[in-house]
Scaffold this active site. Structure first.
Site, PDB file in Angstrom:
ATOM      1  N   HIS A  53       1.656  -4.534  -5.583  1.00 18.90           N
ATOM      2  CA  HIS A  53       2.347  -4.020  -6.772  1.00 18.90           C
ATOM      3  C   HIS A  53       3.333  -5.062  -7.267  1.00 18.90           C
ATOM      4  O   HIS A  53       3.522  -6.103  -6.632  1.00 18.90           O
ATOM      5  CB  HIS A  53       3.017  -2.663  -6.504  1.00 18.90           C
ATOM      6  N   ASP A 130       4.059  -0.738  -0.374  1.00 21.85           N
ATOM      7  CA  ASP A 130       5.158   0.225  -0.238  1.00 21.85           C
ATOM      8  C   ASP A 130       4.670   1.664  -0.401  1.00 21.85           C
ATOM      9  O   ASP A 130       5.403   2.530  -0.887  1.00 21.85           O
ATOM     10  CB  ASP A 130       6.256  -0.063  -1.271  1.00 21.85           C
TER      11      ASP A 130
END
Ligand code: ZN
Ligand code: FE
Length: 252
Positions: A53, A130
């Site tokens: 990301h 994450d």
């Protein structure tokens, strides 16, 4: 597949992947140039940069590494305006290879709305960024709690012996949270000892496995009757239990 763990910044992990057969060198989520380059330079090359990301602590080394090694940057297509230096736009469920190593793109929105995980299905290794941590999960910044829970369940459904490499060393605080709301979990208490030994020696608590997380990570145990009882949510949906746990962890 050889994986080198590279501690970066305060508590990030970047991962170098070496495919010996094809001599292909890749890195997952280079948080910063210096720490990553000190490992990459042993190999004298860096073919690919893989990003889960767009957050700065996951792409911070992209441009400098790309410039030095002429690497190709791989990320999710929908993140093309947020991942620095992106070259290859990946799609959900797409299969792609780096040397002889094949991975599948798992779309796991929640932490960000364009977060992906890389699942190397032959080696049974997943890089979760994450989304899923050892004994925890990422904060929900862009998606909804419902989306995050769905994403975690996608990862949970991977083969039990899959090794999990996540983006941060958050295990100690996650452990304290799990112990607070799941204090009688025997597998958790056993894992706690293991974790304490590793942390004392200053070595990473990563990788963990899907199987271990299902037994100990409270965010993957929202259907557990004992946890539901503890939270006073016996008749709630799993989504509601997850949401409660995420809120509690946010202020833990
Ligand atoms: Zn992040
Ligand atoms: Fe992060």
């Amino acid at each position: 597949m050889i994986i080198e763990i590279i501690p970066c910044l305060d508590d990030n992990y970047s991962y170098l992947i070496h495919d010996k057969k094809s001599d292909t060198v890749s890195i997952v989520d280079p948080a910063e140039f210096k720490a990553c380059d000190s490992v990459v330079k042993k190999y004298k090359k860096l073919d690919f940069i893989l990003n889960t990301h767009h957050h700065a602590d996951h792409v911070g080394g992209n441009l400098e590494l790309k410039k030095k090694y002429n690497s190709k940057v791989l990320g999710f297509g929908l993140d093309k305006n947020r991942i620095p230096g992106i070259d290859v736009l990946l799609k959900e469920n797409q299969k792609h290879e780096i040397g002889n190593l094949k991975f599948e793109v798992i779309f796991v929105p929640g932490h960000t709305n364009t977060h992906i995980s890389f699942f190397f299905y032959n080696e049974k290794v997943v890089f979760t960024g994450d989304t899923l941590f050892s004994l925890g999960c990422g904060r929900v910044f862009e998606g909804s709690h419902k989306e995050m829970y769905k994403s975690l369940n996608k990862i949970k459904s991977l083969p039990a012996d899959t090794k999990i490499y996540c983006g941060h060393e958050y295990t100690k605080s996650n452990l304290n949270f799990c112990l607070t709301y799941d204090p009688n979990n025997i597998a958790l208490k056993k894992k706690a000892k293991d974790i304490q030994i590793k942390l004392k020696k200053g070595i990473p608590t990563i990788p963990t496995t899907i199987d271990a997380e299902i037994k100990t990570n409270i965010f993957l145990r929202c259907n557990d009757p004992v946890i539901r009882q503890t939270l006073n949510l016996k008749t709630s949906t799993e989504d509601e239990v997850f949401s409660k746990l995420r809120d509690l962890k946010d202020s833990f």
